[in-house]
Design an enzyme around this catalytic site. Structure first.
Site, mmCIF file in Angstrom:
data_model
loop_
_atom_site.group_PDB
_atom_site.id
_atom_site.type_symbol
_atom_site.label_atom_id
_atom_site.label_comp_id
_atom_site.label_asym_id
_atom_site.label_seq_id
_atom_site.Cartn_x
_atom_site.Cartn_y
_atom_site.Cartn_z
ATOM 1 N N GLU A 50 0.867 -1.176 0.000
ATOM 2 C CA GLU A 50 0.000 0.000 0.000
ATOM 3 C C GLU A 50 0.902 1.224 0.000
ATOM 4 O O GLU A 50 1.682 1.425 0.937
ATOM 5 C CB GLU A 50 -0.937 0.043 1.210
ATOM 6 C CG GLU A 50 -1.894 1.239 1.083
ATOM 7 C CD GLU A 50 -2.705 1.605 2.331
ATOM 8 O OE1 GLU A 50 -3.491 2.551 2.246
ATOM 9 O OE2 GLU A 50 -2.520 0.966 3.379
ATOM 10 N N ASP A 75 5.074 4.599 3.829
ATOM 11 C CA ASP A 75 4.807 6.026 4.003
ATOM 12 C C ASP A 75 6.095 6.674 4.508
ATOM 13 O O ASP A 75 6.931 6.006 5.100
ATOM 14 C CB ASP A 75 3.683 6.257 5.027
ATOM 15 C CG ASP A 75 2.948 7.559 4.792
ATOM 16 O OD1 ASP A 75 1.777 7.529 4.344
ATOM 17 O OD2 ASP A 75 3.538 8.635 5.043
ATOM 18 N N ASP A 124 -1.727 12.272 -2.616
ATOM 19 C CA ASP A 124 -1.805 13.709 -2.895
ATOM 20 C C ASP A 124 -1.947 13.868 -4.414
ATOM 21 O O ASP A 124 -1.118 13.345 -5.163
ATOM 22 C CB ASP A 124 -0.512 14.367 -2.389
ATOM 23 C CG ASP A 124 -0.567 15.881 -2.494
ATOM 24 O OD1 ASP A 124 -1.317 16.386 -3.369
ATOM 25 O OD2 ASP A 124 0.136 16.548 -1.729
ATOM 26 N N ASP A 158 -10.192 10.557 -4.377
ATOM 27 C CA ASP A 158 -11.346 11.475 -4.457
ATOM 28 C C ASP A 158 -11.077 12.544 -5.515
ATOM 29 O O ASP A 158 -11.936 13.381 -5.761
ATOM 30 C CB ASP A 158 -11.564 12.154 -3.101
ATOM 31 C CG ASP A 158 -10.354 12.976 -2.703
ATOM 32 O OD1 ASP A 158 -9.233 12.418 -2.684
ATOM 33 O OD2 ASP A 158 -10.512 14.183 -2.462
HETATM 34 C C1 LIG Z 1 -3.786 11.683 2.011
HETATM 35 S S1 LIG Z 1 -2.810 10.551 2.872
HETATM 36 C C2 LIG Z 1 -3.680 9.021 2.593
HETATM 37 C C3 LIG Z 1 -3.470 8.024 3.704
HETATM 38 C C4 LIG Z 1 -4.189 6.669 3.496
HETATM 39 N N1 LIG Z 1 -3.747 6.026 2.280
HETATM 40 C C5 LIG Z 1 -5.689 6.811 3.469
HETATM 41 O O1 LIG Z 1 -6.285 6.684 2.386
HETATM 42 O O2 LIG Z 1 -6.273 7.031 4.544
HETATM 43 C C6 LIG Z 1 -1.385 10.384 1.817
HETATM 44 C C7 LIG Z 1 -0.190 9.740 2.497
HETATM 45 O O3 LIG Z 1 0.811 9.523 1.500
HETATM 46 C C8 LIG Z 1 2.100 9.814 2.050
HETATM 47 N N2 LIG Z 1 2.985 10.153 0.925
HETATM 48 C C9 LIG Z 1 2.724 11.060 -0.053
HETATM 49 N N3 LIG Z 1 3.736 11.087 -0.955
HETATM 50 C C10 LIG Z 1 4.657 10.175 -0.536
HETATM 51 C C11 LIG Z 1 5.902 9.728 -1.057
HETATM 52 N N4 LIG Z 1 6.398 10.207 -2.187
HETATM 53 N N5 LIG Z 1 6.559 8.772 -0.361
HETATM 54 C C12 LIG Z 1 6.050 8.264 0.784
HETATM 55 N N6 LIG Z 1 4.873 8.651 1.324
HETATM 56 C C13 LIG Z 1 4.174 9.584 0.669
HETATM 57 C C14 LIG Z 1 1.836 10.950 3.026
HETATM 58 O O4 LIG Z 1 2.840 11.007 4.021
HETATM 59 C C15 LIG Z 1 0.458 10.599 3.574
HETATM 60 O O5 LIG Z 1 0.537 9.844 4.770
#
Ligand SMILES: C[S@@+](CC[C@H](N)C(=O)[O-])C[C@H]1O[C@@H](n2cnc3c(N)ncnc32)[C@H](O)[C@@H]1O
Length: 222
Positions: A50, A75, A124, A158
């Site tokens: 994931e 993450d 993101d 989303d």
């Molecule tokens: C909006 S949150 C979504 C969390 C979870 N997947 C959910 O749906 O509840 C996005 C997560 O992606 C991680 N993230 C974003 N870009 C990343 C990258 N290049 N490498 C590692 N983690 C990343 C962020 O730290 C964050 O915890």
């Protein structure tokens, strides 16, 4: 940094189910690359990633539902991984682990054909930085180097923009779309692909659906 956070970071390094591969190690491969099955999980179950797992709720939910597979939540945020790791320990789940790294280093952490499936959950959407989107061709090529042939990728988001961008990327590069929905929870076709996509909700998915936002889903192969 608050004391509590510092303590958690120190504690994180002692957790058996957490691994780290950070910026200063980027010139080397991660020690478990190619060895996750024998060297960590001690079995041959398929490994599912994931990407951007946050606090790991989805990886943990999948691990509970599918004991015949191993899951690794990735993450960069240590405090979130700490929570996921703790929950997995409290539930005695041995088929889920966490990797604190940048997704950009995925090929440093996993060998060719080591991974069976990838979930990209609510990343993101990077509206101003296309190349940072986790479904940009740059990232898809990285995934190709670790996924088994015919390995599946799922995207849940989303963001209508990210969904459309990913569909276009698949079309332009002649990649195989297996299923797509621009509004997952309004579908009337309840096939297997739909069931798979809706059986569990991620943390962000719960927040977005509570606000009435549309959830999009895409299942594809490289
Ligand atoms: C909006 S949150 C979504 C969390 C979870 N997947 C959910 O749906 O509840 C996005 C997560 O992606 C991680 N993230 C974003 N870009 C990343 C990258 N290049 N490498 C590692 N983690 C990343 C962020 O730290 C964050 O915890």
């Amino acid at each position: 940094m608050p004391k509590n956070k510092l303590q958690r970071f120190a504690e994180l390094r002692t957790f058996q189910n957490v691994h780290e591969f950070l910026f200063d190690e980027r010139d080397h491969n991660f020690k478990l690359k190619g060895k996750w099955s024998n060297g960590y999980f001690k079995d041959e179950k398929p490994i599912v990633l994931e990407l951007g797992c946050g606090k790991g709720e989805y990886s943990i939910g999948l691990a509970e539902k599918y004991p015949n597979k191993n899951f690794i939540g990735i993450d960069i945020k240590g405090a979130r991984i700490w929570r996921g790791s703790k929950t997995a320990q409290e539930k005695n789940l041995n088929n889920v682990a966490f990797l604190r790294t940048q997704i950009e280093y995925i090929e440093k952490c996993f060998a060719k054909d080591e991974i069976s499936e990838i979930w990209i959950t609510f990343p993101d959407p990077q509206p101003n930085k296309e190349k940072k989107r986790l479904t940009h061709l740059i990232f898809l090529n990285r995934y190709k180097n670790v996924l088994k042939p015919n390995g599946i990728i799922h995207l849940k988001t989303d963001s209508a923009e990210l969904f459309e961008f990913t569909l276009e990327t698949l079309e332009e590069n002649k990649l195989t779309k297996i299923y797509s929905s621009a509004d997952l929870y309004s579908e009337s076709d309840f096939g297997d692909n739909w069931a798979e996509a809706t059986e569990l909700k991620t943390h962000y998915e719960k927040l977005f659906t509570a606000k009435g936002k549309k959830i999009t889903y895409l299942k594809f192969k490289l």
